[in-house]
Design a protein around this motif. Structure first.
Motif, PDB file in Angstrom:
ATOM      1  N   SER A   1       0.849  -1.186   0.000  1.00 47.14           N
ATOM      2  CA  SER A   1       0.000   0.000   0.000  1.00 47.14           C
ATOM      3  C   SER A   1       0.880   1.229   0.000  1.00 47.14           C
ATOM      4  O   SER A   1       2.022   1.209   0.481  1.00 47.14           O
ATOM      5  CB  SER A   1      -0.902   0.003   1.244  1.00 47.14           C
TER       6      SER A   1
ATOM      7  N   ASP B   1       7.394   5.564  11.245  1.00 50.90           N
ATOM      8  CA  ASP B   1       6.009   5.836  11.621  1.00 50.90           C
ATOM      9  C   ASP B   1       5.932   6.114  13.115  1.00 50.90           C
ATOM     10  O   ASP B   1       5.991   5.196  13.939  1.00 50.90           O
ATOM     11  CB  ASP B   1       5.113   4.654  11.259  1.00 50.90           C
TER      12      ASP B   1
ATOM     13  N   HIS C   1      -1.052   0.757  17.282  1.00 46.70           N
ATOM     14  CA  HIS C   1      -1.380   1.944  16.496  1.00 46.70           C
ATOM     15  C   HIS C   1      -1.923   3.055  17.398  1.00 46.70           C
ATOM     16  O   HIS C   1      -2.839   2.833  18.188  1.00 46.70           O
ATOM     17  CB  HIS C   1      -2.408   1.598  15.421  1.00 46.70           C
TER      18      HIS C   1
ATOM     19  N   ASP D   1       5.156   1.963   5.344  1.00 44.15           N
ATOM     20  CA  ASP D   1       6.572   2.331   5.273  1.00 44.15           C
ATOM     21  C   ASP D   1       7.488   1.113   5.323  1.00 44.15           C
ATOM     22  O   ASP D   1       8.657   1.197   4.961  1.00 44.15           O
ATOM     23  CB  ASP D   1       6.931   3.268   6.433  1.00 44.15           C
TER      24      ASP D   1
ATOM     25  N   THR E   1       0.470   3.551   1.883  1.00 41.16           N
ATOM     26  CA  THR E   1       0.522   4.034   3.263  1.00 41.16           C
ATOM     27  C   THR E   1       1.503   3.272   4.144  1.00 41.16           C
ATOM     28  O   THR E   1       1.724   3.650   5.292  1.00 41.16           O
ATOM     29  CB  THR E   1      -0.869   3.932   3.918  1.00 41.16           C
TER      30      THR E   1
END
Length: 258
Positions: A89, A185, A256, A93, A91
Motif C-alpha cells: 500500500s 512511523d 497503532h 513504510d 501508506t
C-alpha cells in the motif's frame, strides 16, 4: 488489525454452540478452536482422533520434521511450500521481502491457514480437510489462499525503529510530531509498549529473523497466541486467540496510536 484476517483465523462454523465450549481466553488448547479433535473424526481409523490427542496435529515427541523452516518446535504437520504475495500500500513504510516474510511461526500458521495443506495432516497421515472448503466444518475461506496476503495485515517486516524498522512511536501517550522521519512511523508504538490489558510487551512477540541478522520481525504470533494461554479475548465473545481484546479495538490500539 484487518477484520478479514481475524475472521479467517477463527475458521470454525459448526451447528449450535458445542464447538465453542471451553474456548474462553487463557483456558489452553483443549476445547479451543485449535483443538482438532472437536471437529469429528477426519480420517477413517486415524489413531490420533481415536485417542483424542490434541497436540498431535502439530507436535510430536519423536520423528519430528527438521527441515523446511527456521522454526520447527517438534513439528509433525506438513509445512506449506506456498509462495506468498505480501500486503502492499502507499501508506505502508515497511519493507517486506516475500522470499523471507514467512520466517518464524508464520510459516507454521500458514501451513493450515493458506488452505494448501489439510489441517488434519500429521505424522504419516494425510488429512482431507482444508480451510478453503465451504462445508459444515469451515465457513470462511483460508487466509492467504493461493498465497495471496495482499489484503491482510502485513507481516515479515522489521518492527522497531531501534532495529532499523518503522515503529518510532512512544510507549505511551502521543508522538512528538516534530520528530517525523521519512520512512518511519511515529504513530506506531515502539516494541517496549505493552498490549492493552496485559503486561506483555510487543517485543516479547517479535521473531529474531535469520535473514535480517537477528532483527525482530512481526509475525502472526505478534497478534495471536495459538495455545490459548496468553490471549485476552473478552469473556463470552468469540475467541480469536488475540493478545488483547477486540473490544474498543484494544488490539489495534496496542500498536497503532489513533
Amino acid at each position: 488489525m484487518n477484520r478479514k484476517l481475524l475472521a479467517a483465523l477463527s475458521f470454525v462454523a459448526l451447528a449450535g454452540t458445542a464447538a465453542f465450549a471451553g474456548t474462553e481466553a487463557g483456558s489452553g488448547v483443549p476445547g479451543s478452536i485449535h483443538d482438532m479433535t472437536i471437529y469429528g473424526a477426519y480420517g477413517s481409523g486415524d489413531p490420533e482422533v481415536q485417542q483424542g490427542r490434541v497436540c498431535a496435529y502439530c507436535h510430536t515427541p519423536h520423528h519430528a520434521i527438521t527441515e523446511g523452516n527456521d522454526y520447527l518446535p517438534l513439528w509433525s504437520h506438513t509445512v506449506t511450500t506456498q509462495t506468498f504475495t505480501p500486503y502492499a500500500s502507499a501508506t505502508i513504510d515497511a519493507n517486506i521481502d516475500p522470499t523471507t516474510m514467512m520466517e518464524g511461526p508464520s510459516k507454521l500458521c500458514m501451513s493450515c491457514h493458506d488452505g494448501s495443506v489439510a489441517v488434519d495432516t500429521h505424522y504419516a497421515f494425510t488429512g482431507g480437510k482444508k480451510l478453503q472448503q465451504d462445508d459444515n466444518l469451515f465457513s470462511t475461506p483460508a487466509v492467504g489462499e493461493k498465497g495471496n496476503l495482499s489484503n491482510d495485515h502485513p507481516i515479515g517486516f522489521i518492527y522497531d525503529d531501534a532495529d532499523g524498522g518503522i515503529a518510532k512511536g512512544p510507549e505511551t501517550g502521543n508522538p512528538n510530531l516534530e520528530d517525523h522521519v521519512q520512512g518511519k512511523d511515529e504513530w506506531i508504538r515502539n516494541k517496549n509498549a505493552t498490549y492493552a490489558g496485559s503486561g506483555l510487551k510487543i517485543a516479547d512477540r517479535l521473531w529474531a529473523s535469520a535473514s535480517q541478522g537477528g532483527k525482530p520481525i512481526m509475525t502472526c504470533a505478534t497478534c495471536h497466541d495459538v495455545h490459548n494461554k496468553k490471549n485476552k479475548d473478552k469473556a463470552g465473545s468469540t475467541n480469536y486467540l488475540l493478545l488483547a481484546t477486540n473490544e474498543g479495538s484494544a488490539l489495534c490500539l496496542s500498536c497503532h496510536i489513533k
